[in-house]
Design an enzyme around this catalytic site. Sequence first.
Site, short mmCIF file in Angstrom:
data_model
loop_
_atom_site.label_atom_id
_atom_site.label_comp_id
_atom_site.label_asym_id
_atom_site.label_seq_id
_atom_site.Cartn_x
_atom_site.Cartn_y
_atom_site.Cartn_z
N HIS A 270 0.87 -1.19 0.00
CA HIS A 270 0.00 0.00 0.00
C HIS A 270 0.90 1.23 0.00
O HIS A 270 1.94 1.24 0.64
CB HIS A 270 -0.90 0.02 1.24
N ASP A 321 -7.96 -5.52 -0.40
CA ASP A 321 -8.40 -6.34 -1.54
C ASP A 321 -8.10 -7.83 -1.37
O ASP A 321 -8.77 -8.67 -1.97
CB ASP A 321 -7.71 -5.85 -2.82
C1 SDX Z 1 -6.14 -0.02 -3.15
O1 SDX Z 1 -4.59 4.48 -1.80
C2 SDX Z 1 -5.54 3.79 -1.29
O2 SDX Z 1 -6.05 4.08 -0.19
C3 SDX Z 1 -6.01 2.62 -2.16
C4 SDX Z 1 -7.01 1.69 -1.50
C5 SDX Z 1 -8.32 2.40 -1.26
O3 SDX Z 1 -9.01 2.05 -0.30
O4 SDX Z 1 -8.69 3.27 -2.10
O5 SDX Z 1 -6.49 1.21 -0.31
C6 SDX Z 1 -7.35 0.51 -2.43
O6 SDX Z 1 -5.89 0.38 -4.24
C7 SDX Z 1 -5.25 -0.99 -2.44
C8 SDX Z 1 -3.99 -1.38 -3.29
C9 SDX Z 1 -4.44 -2.47 -4.28
N1 SDX Z 1 -3.30 -2.77 -5.24
C10 SDX Z 1 -2.64 -3.92 -5.18
O7 SDX Z 1 -2.81 -4.80 -4.36
C11 SDX Z 1 -1.60 -4.07 -6.30
C12 SDX Z 1 -0.28 -4.62 -5.75
N2 SDX Z 1 0.34 -3.59 -4.91
C13 SDX Z 1 1.37 -2.80 -5.49
O8 SDX Z 1 1.39 -2.63 -6.84
C14 SDX Z 1 1.83 -1.65 -4.61
O9 SDX Z 1 2.00 -2.14 -3.35
C15 SDX Z 1 0.99 -0.38 -4.56
C16 SDX Z 1 0.73 0.14 -5.92
C17 SDX Z 1 -0.30 -0.65 -3.88
C18 SDX Z 1 1.78 0.65 -3.77
O10 SDX Z 1 2.95 0.81 -4.44
P1 SDX Z 1 4.03 1.93 -4.06
O11 SDX Z 1 3.75 2.63 -2.79
O12 SDX Z 1 4.23 2.75 -5.29
O13 SDX Z 1 5.28 1.04 -3.75
P2 SDX Z 1 6.34 0.61 -4.85
O14 SDX Z 1 5.61 0.18 -6.08
O15 SDX Z 1 7.32 1.71 -4.96
O16 SDX Z 1 6.98 -0.70 -4.20
C19 SDX Z 1 7.98 -0.57 -3.20
C20 SDX Z 1 8.72 -1.89 -3.22
C21 SDX Z 1 9.19 -2.28 -4.64
O17 SDX Z 1 10.29 -3.13 -4.48
P3 SDX Z 1 11.73 -2.61 -5.02
O18 SDX Z 1 11.53 -2.34 -6.50
O19 SDX Z 1 12.03 -1.33 -4.24
O20 SDX Z 1 12.65 -3.76 -4.74
O21 SDX Z 1 7.83 -2.96 -2.84
C22 SDX Z 1 7.64 -3.84 -3.93
C23 SDX Z 1 8.07 -3.11 -5.17
O22 SDX Z 1 8.49 -4.02 -6.16
N3 SDX Z 1 6.24 -4.16 -3.98
C24 SDX Z 1 5.76 -5.34 -4.32
C25 SDX Z 1 4.38 -5.22 -4.19
N4 SDX Z 1 4.06 -3.98 -3.80
C26 SDX Z 1 5.23 -3.33 -3.68
N5 SDX Z 1 6.37 -6.48 -4.70
C27 SDX Z 1 5.56 -7.52 -4.98
N6 SDX Z 1 4.20 -7.49 -4.88
C28 SDX Z 1 3.59 -6.36 -4.49
N7 SDX Z 1 2.28 -6.34 -4.40
#
Ligand code: SDX
Length: 385
Positions: A270, A321
């Site tokens: 998140h 989710d």
């Molecule tokens: C919702 O904002 C809200 O409030 C949203 C929500 C709401 O109520 O409206 O809560 C609803 O959208 C929840 C989120 C649903 N999305 C997912 O589940 C998709 C998977 N999650 C990710 O794509 C990610 O965690 C985000 C998009 C949710 C947040 O991403 P950020 O803050 O931009 O973090 P990042 O992408 O910079 O990741 C940081 C690190 C990275 O690793 P490195 O490249 O630094 O080594 O964490 C890793 C990412 O690769 N990472 C993940 C991951 N999420 C982050 N690795 C594997 N699987 C994941 N899901």
Amino acid sequence: MSDTGGNPKTDYSPGLEGVLAGESALCQVDEGASGLRYRGYAIGDLAEQASFEEVAYLLLLGRLPTRKELDDFSAQLRAQWVLPGPVEAFIGVVPPDAHPMDILRTGVSLLGMTDPDAADGSHEANVRKSIRLLAQIPVLIASAYRLGHAKRQVQPSADLNFSENLLYMLTDRQGDKTARAMARVLDVSLILYAEHEFNASTFAARVAASTLTDLHAAITAAIGTLKGPLHGGANEAVAAMLLEIKSRDRAERWVREALASKRRVMGFGHRVLKQGDPRSAIIQRQAEILSRTCGDTRWYEIATILDRTMQQEKGLYPNLDFYTAVAYLLMGIPRDLYTPAFVCSRIAGWGAHVIEQQDHNRLIRPRALYTGPPPQTYVPLAQRT
Ligand code: SDX
């Protein structure tokens, strides 16, 4: 403050991470003791003691309703279930493979063209339009899905509450003990999905609303934003992942291979809640109980293995989710209706944000960090080789 040249006043933060982009009295997202609150009420109290209709009333009208106010609100919803003619006609010509979120985005846009308050952008009219959408969106989703899948049309019943009707219209289930247990879990999920501060889709609605466009236009922008797999589309992707894994003995290897190949494991992580999503623990408990009620713990067992492994290997926690997908699989909700179900709830938060934005408006227009080429001299076309 920025000077007359409009020089940006703060450092650049990719994706606006951590940036305070406005004020809101609707929701407090705090990883600390206060946790998540809607207009000051703790999400745990609301999930345990309130109904989704009470929470929608709280968000849209600013306080919890009395019994009579809630009964009147429910009657108002029931009175708006009928879809206008042009929307019914649209449902009849939707391309057969259209994604339900695209149907919903277009349907809401059409509802804006036919809304009796279309020309009125006042606070009171925006409240009426939000309540109308709250009633119409579940009917729009279910009618389009049933027509597109050659299923008989069902109408919501005055004998059922909001979540019982949503479950009935999406799955044909109602009336029996298990259906009531499913509807209660669905109601909790709708309470949890209702509002979450400046998430991407809500912020899209606020940017649109800040230009003083109409509420339906702002909600259409929000629906298009929520569809993305990094945001609302994640619940549907979590279910696809669980179905692909199929059994608990394949779970740990599957997730380790996914991480090794740098795949995003949907339902985890998140932007704001880096120490865990307080909503997840609530829906996880509900999913666990429902698994036992339905006599099918398979999906819940797979989920807990993924949960444990993701925390161990990546320090990532499930968001709302993740276990919601377990609950919706048990309910038999068609998978591509998971994000539309999210919209059935978030319309309350979106409507409240559009109203709040337009009540104290200032056009939202941030600055960009320029990364383009240095100043260029124009060379006439005839001289360009
Ligand atoms: C919702 O904002 C809200 O409030 C949203 C929500 C709401 O109520 O409206 O809560 C609803 O959208 C929840 C989120 C649903 N999305 C997912 O589940 C998709 C998977 N999650 C990710 O794509 C990610 O965690 C985000 C998009 C949710 C947040 O991403 P950020 O803050 O931009 O973090 P990042 O992408 O910079 O990741 C940081 C690190 C990275 O690793 P490195 O490249 O630094 O080594 O964490 C890793 C990412 O690769 N990472 C993940 C991951 N999420 C982050 N690795 C594997 N699987 C994941 N899901």
